[in-house]
Design an enzyme around this catalytic site. Sequence first.
Site, PDB file in Angstrom:
ATOM      1  CG  HIS A  67      91.475  17.096  67.811  1.00 26.20           C
ATOM      2  ND1 HIS A  67      91.150  16.353  66.878  1.00 26.20           N
ATOM      3  CD2 HIS A  67      90.700  18.248  67.803  1.00 26.20           C
ATOM      4  CE1 HIS A  67      90.393  16.936  65.881  1.00 26.20           C
ATOM      5  NE2 HIS A  67      89.930  18.134  66.588  1.00 26.20           N
ATOM      6  CD  GLU A 117      88.532  20.876  69.309  1.00 27.09           C
ATOM      7  OE1 GLU A 117      88.153  19.831  70.163  1.00 27.09           O
ATOM      8  OE2 GLU A 117      88.409  21.123  68.112  1.00 27.09           O
ATOM      9  CG  HIS A 121      84.097  19.382  70.985  1.00 26.49           C
ATOM     10  ND1 HIS A 121      83.174  18.322  70.461  1.00 26.49           N
ATOM     11  CD2 HIS A 121      84.994  19.474  70.233  1.00 26.49           C
ATOM     12  CE1 HIS A 121      83.468  17.906  69.472  1.00 26.49           C
ATOM     13  NE2 HIS A 121      84.631  18.722  68.968  1.00 26.49           N
TER      14      HIS A 121
HETATM   15  P1  5GP Z   1      86.227  18.783  65.762  1.00 29.59           P
HETATM   16  O1  5GP Z   1      85.704  19.851  65.055  1.00 29.59           O
HETATM   17  O2  5GP Z   1      85.299  17.617  66.217  1.00 29.59           O
HETATM   18  O3  5GP Z   1      86.776  19.291  67.234  1.00 29.59           O
HETATM   19  O4  5GP Z   1      87.690  18.254  65.170  1.00 29.59           O
HETATM   20  C1  5GP Z   1      87.744  18.243  63.853  1.00 29.59           C
HETATM   21  C2  5GP Z   1      88.423  19.669  63.459  1.00 29.59           C
HETATM   22  O5  5GP Z   1      89.457  19.801  64.112  1.00 29.59           O
HETATM   23  C3  5GP Z   1      88.614  19.421  61.993  1.00 29.59           C
HETATM   24  O6  5GP Z   1      88.073  20.550  61.406  1.00 29.59           O
HETATM   25  C4  5GP Z   1      90.238  19.345  62.024  1.00 29.59           C
HETATM   26  O7  5GP Z   1      90.660  20.070  60.743  1.00 29.59           O
HETATM   27  C5  5GP Z   1      90.364  20.352  63.276  1.00 29.59           C
HETATM   28  N1  5GP Z   1      91.882  20.152  63.793  1.00 29.59           N
HETATM   29  C6  5GP Z   1      92.555  19.424  64.149  1.00 29.59           C
HETATM   30  N2  5GP Z   1      93.647  19.506  64.610  1.00 29.59           N
HETATM   31  C7  5GP Z   1      93.910  20.833  64.680  1.00 29.59           C
HETATM   32  C8  5GP Z   1      94.692  21.980  64.935  1.00 29.59           C
HETATM   33  O8  5GP Z   1      95.918  21.438  65.452  1.00 29.59           O
HETATM   34  N3  5GP Z   1      94.529  23.078  64.654  1.00 29.59           N
HETATM   35  C9  5GP Z   1      93.420  23.565  64.055  1.00 29.59           C
HETATM   36  N4  5GP Z   1      93.067  24.881  63.698  1.00 29.59           N
HETATM   37  N5  5GP Z   1      92.143  22.618  63.579  1.00 29.59           N
HETATM   38  C10 5GP Z   1      92.479  21.474  63.987  1.00 29.59           C
END
Ligand code: 5GP
Length: 228
Positions: A67, A117, A121
């Site tokens: 992730h 990402e 991040h």
């Molecule tokens: P963060 O924004 O903190 O990195 O993670 C949360 C976001 O990552 C959420 O919007 C979640 O839907 C998204 N997310 C998690 N796994 C995936 C994925 O495999 N593909 C995509 N496009 N978004 C993801």
Amino acid sequence: MIRSLTISAAIAGASAAVSALRGAHVNTTAGCTGNTYDFFLLVTQWPITQCMDVFSCTTSQQDFTMHGLWPNNVDGSYPCTCTNEQFNQNAIASILTQMNTFWPSLNGAAASFWAHEYTKHGTCAEDVLPTELSYFSTALKLRSAYDPLAALATAGYNPSNTQGFSVAEFNAALKAQNGFAAAVSCDSSGNILETQVCIGKNLQPMACPASVTNSCSASTLYIPASMH
Ligand code: 5GP
């Protein structure tokens, strides 16, 4: 703001250009604060559970996939979008095969997920991982080195829709591999959604602070072997 963790060979030295970028960006993204951090969360997801519960996808991939590698603070807060730098897929051309295998998107185009990402991040990690390539390649190396699936397999727990294990057993397995417990999130049936391993700025595993907590209320955890 406290981040909800519910579901959710060191590369040294930042270049002068990166240093100039850091702090130049006004961070207005909601839910995060500042542009410093204490450690990383190595966040992996179990694609089968994500496709069963969260995203409209189908998969049979039996790997914990990336992730993100998230700069995080001991108090649970975290920085995000620390520079204006944009994701450039050409920068990771040399690791594209590994990216597609171990950092697939379960929700739309992979490049969009990687861009999200990196800008959110990765741009905050540039004191330790100064380039986009170092951010993604280090994240993949950490995933491989501290692969939860390998730790669980060593302890005798394998993907299965019927044979599970407890959170305590999950943590004992991770501790045997990394030296430290991790955090896990699951759905109401105990199917693992994500794992979070705490990694120091020296890129070695470390004990997670109290702000990194498990969020499984199910008594038995599963790594589902197939969507059901
Ligand atoms: P963060 O924004 O903190 O990195 O993670 C949360 C976001 O990552 C959420 O919007 C979640 O839907 C998204 N997310 C998690 N796994 C995936 C994925 O495999 N593909 C995509 N496009 N978004 C993801």
